[in-house]
Design a protein around this motif. Structure first.
Motif: not given
Length: 529
Positions: A15, A18-19, A21-22, A64, A67-68
């Motif tokens: 998570r 992923g944040a 990466r975005f 993202l 994952h959330y």
């Protein structure tokens, strides 16, 4: 670390990554579209850079959300695919930025670090190897269209070394962290087990234990303390407070040991208080012991001394007493006696029998037989007792057994319990018949809600004990009857102490005379309150 905990940790890392990466993909796209004209991003192929950056941003946003929002187990293949896309997207954008120092390949160190934490060691090293190959391939691709210095290959090689160094270092640190977490988890489990064991020990102790603040707020209390102090368990979020006498003792903090009286029957309890910390404002730890325990030990010593004394004189007293009783009996059978002499002979016989009963009871006390407790159902035992028992005096009576509790298991000596109830029932039948002509007894047993201990009420229809005599009825040789010797109830109390039964006199809600026997808990063996 368990599989579930490993999955939770893995999800938390993905998570966060992923944040990241975005945010990275969005920042690169915004930097290209709205950044300065002389920016190094997308200098060679701005349109291709924009396409890759926008696609990478969409890819980062979808992962993202996954994952959330979606809860599921990650497979190594899924995670490897994500990091593989990261390497490809960043290296494509680095290629579109030319061979200048864009610095984009260094961003892969974060991806490689995340892969080293979440993937097995072989796959994490494979990600580092792919990143190194991509860095070298980018430099090689630039040589096809423009002249590139050999130092660019050296930089790419050093970057690859950084990739592998990061992968190995993060993998090593991650393994150390996992081992530390596993050790902490084992220690936590051990502490929880020790805490549960300590809690069970405290709850099963015969001594009452209380931890409370200076204002009386109870923070820890075992079942024995609740029984002794008559404290009900707190319901819901309500705070539980100790009796006022303990609060006053904690506030004053003058004596660390004190004898107090609490409860409706004014039990004498020995309280030993100590501070959990050095200063006087800390919480208090109190040990509470029923004085009847000490009384029982003293009684054992007293009975041992009484036994030695009684054994030495019983023979000397009984022989002349038997002679007096026999002579009075022969004298009463003489035909030459008038009425007054016959009456005197009866008085001699009655008092000889009374003295013989006193000696018999004292001998019974002095023997002090050790109880042989056993677990049994009190209800069934009372039914058998009702069938077999007969009063010493020929009077009309009735016995009713009432069950009000969920359990009736006790742990006492059967024969001594029979002797206790027989003495009480004899008195009840005598007084009930004297008042109404027919005695009515009720054996009513129930269960304490707090501790599960059994109580037995023996209720009769007699006049009962006068209030001023209640405190004296268990004293030796105290009697309100001309023909009594005052040892029956005293013997009952001694047998109750030996079997850890609390006996006392009370009045029921409708003012009936009642003797209550409160048994100890069959498992803990704690003296009841």
């Amino acid at each position: 670390m368990t599989i579930a905990q490993d999955h939770i940790q893995q999800r938390a890392i993905m998570r966060v990554y992923g944040a990241y990466r975005f945010a990275l993909a969005s920042a690169l796209f915004v930097a290209l579209m709205f950044g300065p004209a002389k920016s190094t991003l997308g200098t060679s192929a701005p349109q291709l850079f924009a396409g890759v950056a926008s696609a990478y941003a969409i890819f980062a946003l979808s992962l993202l959300l996954r994952h959330y929002l979606i809860k599921g187990h990650y497979t190594p293949t899924q995670l490897f695919f994500e990091f593989f896309i990261d390497i490809g997207a960043i290296m494509f954008m680095s290629y579109c930025s030319g061979s200048a120092d864009s610095g984009l390949p260094l961003l892969l160190i974060v991806s490689i670090s995340a892969a080293s934490i979440t993937l097995p060691s072989q796959l994490s090293l494979a990600i580092a190897a792919l990143a190194t190959i991509s860095a070298l391939s980018e430099v090689a691709a630039h040589t096809l269209y423009e002249r590139v210095g050999t130092q660019q290959f050296i930089v790419a090689g050093i970057t690859g070394m950084a990739y592998f160094s990061a992968a190995i270092a993060i993998r090593y640190l991650s393994a150390r962290i996992v081992k530390t977490q596993q050790l902490a988890e084992r220690r936590r489990t051990d502490i929880e087990k020790l805490s549960a064991i300590n809690q069970r020990i405290v709850q099963r102790m015969q001594t009452g234990i209380i931890v409370m603040s200076r204002t009386g707020q109870v923070k820890l209390i075992n079942d024995a303390a609740q029984e002794l102090l008559d404290i009900r368990p707190a319901s819901g979020d309500q705070d539980q407070y100790a009796p006022a006498v303990l609060i006053e003792m904690a506030k004053n903090a003058i004596n660390d040991s004190q004898i107090i009286s609490v409860g409706p029957r004014r039990l004498d309890l020995h309280v030993n208080m100590t501070n959990l910390e050095a200063h006087n404002h800390s919480d208090c730890l109190l040990y509470i012991e029923n004085i009847s325990k000490i009384t029982q030990r003293a009684q054992n010593l007293k009975l041992a001394s009484l036994g030695r004394f009684t054994a030495s004189i019983a023979h000397e007293i009984r022989n002349p007493l038997s002679a007096i009783s026999h002579a009075a009996q022969l004298l009463a059978e003489s035909p030459n006696l008038d009425d007054s002499d016959t009456r005197f002979a009866e008085i001699i016989q009655n008092h000889a029998m009374r003295m013989n009963d006193i000696i018999k009871n004292i001998l019974e006390l002095s023997r002090g037989r050790t109880p042989q407790p056993e677990r049994f159902a009190l209800g069934n035992w009372l039914q058998t007792f009702n069938t077999d028992w007969r009063p010493t005096e020929h009077t009309q009576y009735s016995i009713t057994v009432e069950a009000l509790g969920e359990t009736d298991i006790v742990n006492v000596d059967r024969s001594q319990l029979s002797q206790i109830i027989s003495n009480i029932a004899d008195n009840a039948v005598r007084h009930g018949a004297a008042k109404h002509g027919r005695a009515a007894l009720i054996f009513r047993y129930s269960t304490l809600a707090r501790s599960g201990a059994v109580i037995l009420d023996i209720i009769d229809n007699g006049d009962g004990i006068k209030p001023e005599d209640v405190d004296k009825i268990f004293e030796p040789f105290f009697t309100t009857q001309a023909q009594g010797n005052g040892l029956g109830l005293y013997l009952c109390r001694e047998l109750c102490l030996a079997n850890q039964i609390h006996i006392y006199y009370r009045r029921t809600a409708d003012q009936q005379s009642c003797f209550r026997l409160q048994f100890s808990h069959p498992d803990r063996g704690t003296l009841p309150d």
